[in-house]
Design an enzyme around this catalytic site. Structure first.
Site, PDB file in Angstrom:
ATOM      1  N   HIS A   8      -9.269  13.124  17.292  1.00 55.32           N
ATOM      2  CA  HIS A   8      -9.695  14.434  16.750  1.00 55.32           C
ATOM      3  C   HIS A   8      -8.909  14.580  15.493  1.00 55.32           C
ATOM      4  O   HIS A   8      -8.031  14.029  15.121  1.00 55.32           O
ATOM      5  CB  HIS A   8      -8.811  15.593  17.717  1.00 55.32           C
ATOM      6  CG  HIS A   8      -9.604  16.990  17.474  1.00 55.32           C
ATOM      7  ND1 HIS A   8      -9.166  17.659  16.303  1.00 55.32           N
ATOM      8  CD2 HIS A   8     -10.481  17.550  18.026  1.00 55.32           C
ATOM      9  CE1 HIS A   8      -9.865  18.853  16.566  1.00 55.32           C
ATOM     10  NE2 HIS A   8     -10.815  18.817  17.307  1.00 55.32           N
TER      11      HIS A   8
ATOM     12  N   GLU B 207     -14.308  17.087  24.593  1.00 54.72           N
ATOM     13  CA  GLU B 207     -15.425  16.530  25.040  1.00 54.72           C
ATOM     14  C   GLU B 207     -15.156  15.600  26.289  1.00 54.72           C
ATOM     15  O   GLU B 207     -16.268  15.463  27.143  1.00 54.72           O
ATOM     16  CB  GLU B 207     -16.224  15.679  24.013  1.00 54.72           C
ATOM     17  CG  GLU B 207     -16.513  16.325  22.705  1.00 54.72           C
ATOM     18  CD  GLU B 207     -17.478  17.433  22.544  1.00 54.72           C
ATOM     19  OE1 GLU B 207     -17.594  17.828  23.708  1.00 54.72           O
ATOM     20  OE2 GLU B 207     -18.045  17.480  21.492  1.00 54.72           O
TER      21      GLU B 207
HETATM   22  N1  COA Z   1     -12.358   5.403  19.060  1.00 54.53           N
HETATM   23  C1  COA Z   1     -11.953   4.318  18.440  1.00 54.53           C
HETATM   24  N2  COA Z   1     -11.346   4.534  16.991  1.00 54.53           N
HETATM   25  C2  COA Z   1     -11.281   5.703  16.511  1.00 54.53           C
HETATM   26  C3  COA Z   1     -11.500   6.851  17.292  1.00 54.53           C
HETATM   27  C4  COA Z   1     -12.146   6.709  18.735  1.00 54.53           C
HETATM   28  N3  COA Z   1     -12.404   7.687  19.496  1.00 54.53           N
HETATM   29  N4  COA Z   1     -10.988   8.036  16.758  1.00 54.53           N
HETATM   30  C5  COA Z   1     -10.629   7.543  15.476  1.00 54.53           C
HETATM   31  N5  COA Z   1     -10.710   6.229  15.479  1.00 54.53           N
HETATM   32  C6  COA Z   1     -10.116   5.336  14.396  1.00 54.53           C
HETATM   33  C7  COA Z   1     -10.983   5.630  12.937  1.00 54.53           C
HETATM   34  O1  COA Z   1     -12.162   4.715  13.223  1.00 54.53           O
HETATM   35  C8  COA Z   1      -9.898   5.430  12.138  1.00 54.53           C
HETATM   36  O2  COA Z   1      -9.920   4.077  12.121  1.00 54.53           O
HETATM   37  P1  COA Z   1      -9.801   3.298  10.545  1.00 54.53           P
HETATM   38  O3  COA Z   1      -8.572   3.709   9.833  1.00 54.53           O
HETATM   39  O4  COA Z   1      -9.591   1.734  10.990  1.00 54.53           O
HETATM   40  O5  COA Z   1     -11.081   3.455   9.835  1.00 54.53           O
HETATM   41  C9  COA Z   1      -8.728   5.814  12.598  1.00 54.53           C
HETATM   42  O6  COA Z   1      -8.890   5.806  14.040  1.00 54.53           O
HETATM   43  C10 COA Z   1      -8.231   7.112  12.537  1.00 54.53           C
HETATM   44  O7  COA Z   1      -9.458   7.966  12.333  1.00 54.53           O
HETATM   45  P2  COA Z   1      -9.124   9.558  12.284  1.00 54.53           P
HETATM   46  O8  COA Z   1      -8.959   9.865  10.673  1.00 54.53           O
HETATM   47  O9  COA Z   1      -8.233  10.045  12.967  1.00 54.53           O
HETATM   48  O10 COA Z   1     -10.567  10.015  12.700  1.00 54.53           O
HETATM   49  P3  COA Z   1     -11.493  11.367  11.664  1.00 54.53           P
HETATM   50  O11 COA Z   1     -10.460  12.615  11.791  1.00 54.53           O
HETATM   51  O12 COA Z   1     -12.080  10.788  10.724  1.00 54.53           O
HETATM   52  O13 COA Z   1     -12.400  11.579  13.122  1.00 54.53           O
HETATM   53  C11 COA Z   1     -13.411  11.998  15.150  1.00 54.53           C
HETATM   54  C12 COA Z   1     -12.068  12.536  14.305  1.00 54.53           C
HETATM   55  C13 COA Z   1     -13.238  13.296  16.350  1.00 54.53           C
HETATM   56  C14 COA Z   1     -14.718  12.148  14.566  1.00 54.53           C
HETATM   57  C15 COA Z   1     -12.866  10.589  15.770  1.00 54.53           C
HETATM   58  O14 COA Z   1     -11.767  10.676  16.475  1.00 54.53           O
HETATM   59  C16 COA Z   1     -13.986  10.396  16.594  1.00 54.53           C
HETATM   60  O15 COA Z   1     -14.937   9.867  16.181  1.00 54.53           O
HETATM   61  N6  COA Z   1     -13.982  10.446  18.063  1.00 54.53           N
HETATM   62  C17 COA Z   1     -15.078  10.343  18.766  1.00 54.53           C
HETATM   63  C18 COA Z   1     -16.332  11.061  19.054  1.00 54.53           C
HETATM   64  C19 COA Z   1     -15.722  12.583  19.648  1.00 54.53           C
HETATM   65  O16 COA Z   1     -15.043  12.396  20.759  1.00 54.53           O
HETATM   66  N7  COA Z   1     -15.977  13.537  19.048  1.00 54.53           N
HETATM   67  C20 COA Z   1     -15.950  14.843  19.619  1.00 54.53           C
HETATM   68  C21 COA Z   1     -14.737  15.719  18.639  1.00 54.53           C
HETATM   69  S1  COA Z   1     -14.255  17.030  19.435  1.00 54.53           S
END
Ligand code: COA
Length: 352
Positions: free
Chosen positions: A236, A294
Site C-alpha cells: 500500500h 483488496e
Molecule cells: N508485490 C510485489 N512487490 C511489491 C508489491 C507487491 N504487491 N507492492 C510493492 N512492491 C515492491 C515495488 O515493486 C517496489 O519495489 P522496487 O523498489 O524494487 O521497485 C517496492 O515494493 C516498494 O513499493 P512501494 O513504493 O511501496 O509501492 P507503491 O507505493 O508505489 O505502490 C501499490 C503501492 C498498492 C500500488 C503496490 O503495493 C501494488 O502494486 N500492490 C499490488 C496491487 C494492489 O493490491 N492494489 C490495491 C491497492 S489498495
C-alpha cells in the site's frame, strides 16, 4: 525518470478534508470522525452516506427506481464486456445528477450490466430495501439470505472513503475546474479501474485459485516474485502496517462463518497472506508490504456469491459516495488544482 519530489506525489498534501483520514503508521482509518471498525458492519451504508454528505437522512430507494428508468436511454453502454468500462460509458450518458442519484445509479447500472452479460433482463429495484440488499437482489434476481446482505453492506462501508487515493484525487482535480459531478465521477471511475487501485480483487481470486492449496503458497509466490510480478492485494502507498480494512473484512468473513455461510477460500487466503508477507519482507526489508483491502475483498465478495467480474464495479458502488462528498468539499474551496511540473527537456537557448 523519477525525480525527488515527483515520484507519485508520495507524502504531498494537496487538500484539507473533514471526510476521512488514513494514518499509515498506526493502521488507522477514520471516516466522518469515526474509526472504520465502528462503521463497517455496524452502521448501514445509507447512514454513512448521510454522515459524508452532511444529510439528516439518505434514502437511496427512490433514486434506484429513477436510475432504473434511465437504463433504456443508455444505448449499448451496458453491453460492454468489462464492467468498469460499462459503468464509465453508462454514467457518461448522465448529467446534472446529485450525490444520491449518482450513488444509486452506480449500483443499479452495475447489477444491470452483470445481468446483461448473462443474457438476463435487468431486475427492477425494490425501493423498500437497503441499498446493499437491493443491489445484491438486482444481481441475483432474488433476495439473498440476510448474512450475505449484511456482508455486502459491510463491504460498501469499508470502502466508502479513504483519504486522497488516486480516484478521489482525480475526482477532486476535475471538480476543481468547476466541472460537474458526473464528469468528476466518470474520471474517478477511470482511475479506480486500474489494477494498482480498484482492479486488484479479481486477480486476487485468480491468485488463490492458481495457488490451490496452502502447501503450494510459498513456491507459487516465489515463482511470481522471481518473474518480477506484483502480488495482488499486498502492499500500500500509505499503510506501513496491515490495512485496517483487511481486518474489518476478515471479521465479516468470520461473522458469515458463524452464521452458517462457509467461505471456501478463507483458510487458503490466510495461508497465502502469511506466505506473501514473509516473502515480501525478505525482498523489501525497508518497506512493510502487508495485505491491503483488496485481499479480503476478493474472499468476502466471493463468499457472498458474487462473480469476480463484479468486484471492481462493487468497489465503485461503495466509493462513489466518497467521491461525491469530496467533489462537494473541493467545489466549496473554489480553488483550481493546478500543480507544476519540472521540465527535463532541452531549452531552445541550448541550440542558439
Ligand atoms: N508485490 C510485489 N512487490 C511489491 C508489491 C507487491 N504487491 N507492492 C510493492 N512492491 C515492491 C515495488 O515493486 C517496489 O519495489 P522496487 O523498489 O524494487 O521497485 C517496492 O515494493 C516498494 O513499493 P512501494 O513504493 O511501496 O509501492 P507503491 O507505493 O508505489 O505502490 C501499490 C503501492 C498498492 C500500488 C503496490 O503495493 C501494488 O502494486 N500492490 C499490488 C496491487 C494492489 O493490491 N492494489 C490495491 C491497492 S489498495
Amino acid at each position: 525518470m523519477n525525480l525527488p519530489g515527483t515520484d507519485g506525489l508520495e507524502g504531498v498534501v494537496v487538500a484539507n478534508t473533514r471526510l476521512s483520514h488514513v494514518d499509515g503508521a498506526r493502521g488507522q482509518l477514520v471516516i466522518a470522525d469515526r474509526n472504520v471498525e465502528a462503521l463497517a458492519g455496524e452502521v448501514p451504508f445509507e447512514q454513512v452516506c448521510a454522515l459524508l454528505w452532511r444529510a439528516s437522512e439518505v434514502d437511496l430507494g427512490p433514486e434506484r427506481v429513477r436510475a432504473f428508468a434511465l437504463l433504456p436511454s443508455l444505448g449499448d453502454a451496458l453491453g460492454l464486456p468489462d464492467g468498469m468500462e460499462a459503468l464509465r460509458a453508462g454514467l457518461a450518458h448522465l448529467s446534472h445528477l446529485r450525490a444520491p442519484a449518482l450513488t444509486a445509479a452506480v449500483g443499479v447500472f452495475a447489477a444491470a450490466w452483470f445481468r446483461r452479460q448473462q443474457g438476463l433482463p435487468a431486475v427492477p429495484p425494490d425501493p423498500s430495501l437497503p441499498h446493499a440488499a437491493d443491489v445484491l437482489r438486482m444481481v441475483r434476481g432474488a433476495r439473498a439470505q440476510a448474512p450475505r446482505e449484511q456482508a455486502l453492506d459491510t463491504y460498501l462501508v469499508a470502502v466508502i472513503d479513504h483519504g486522497l487515493n488516486a480516484s478521489t484525487f482525480a475526482a477532486r482535480v476535475i471538480a476543481s475546474t468547476q466541472s460537474d459531478l458526473v464528469s468528476a465521477v466518470v474520471g474517478a471511475l477511470g482511475a479506480l479501474k486500474g489494477p494498482l487501485h480498484g482492479g486488484a480483487p479479481g486477480p486476487v481470486l485468480d491468485m488463490l485459485e492458481a495457488v490451490g492449496t496452502p502447501a503450494r503458497a510459498v513456491a507459487w509466490l516465489e515463482e511470481q516474485l522471481a518473474l518480477g510480478h506484483r502480488i495482488m492485494g499486498m502492499g500500500h502507498r500509505i499503510y506501513r502496517v496491515r490495512d485496517p480494512r483487511a481486518a474489518v473484512l476478515e471479521r465479516a468473513l468470520d461473522r458469515l462463518e458463524a452464521q452458517g455461510v462457509h467461505s471456501e477460500n478463507l483458510t487458503l487466503a490466510r495461508a497465502v497472506e502469511r506466505a506473501a508477507t514473509q516473502a515480501l519482507a525478505q525482498r523489501h526489508p525497508e518497506r512493510a508490504l502487508r495485505a491491503n483491502v483488496e485481499f479480503y475483498t476478493a474472499v468476502l465478495l466471493d463468499t457472498v456469491g458474487l462473480d469476480r467480474r463484479l468486484f471492481s464495479p462493487l468497489f465503485a458502488t461503495g466509493r462513489v459516495a466518497g467521491w461525491c462528498a469530496h467533489v462537494e468539499e473541493q467545489q466549496a474551496t473554489g480553488r483550481l488544482i493546478r500543480p507544476a511540473s519540472r521540465y527535463v527537456g532541452v531549452l531552445p537557448e541550448a541550440f542558439a
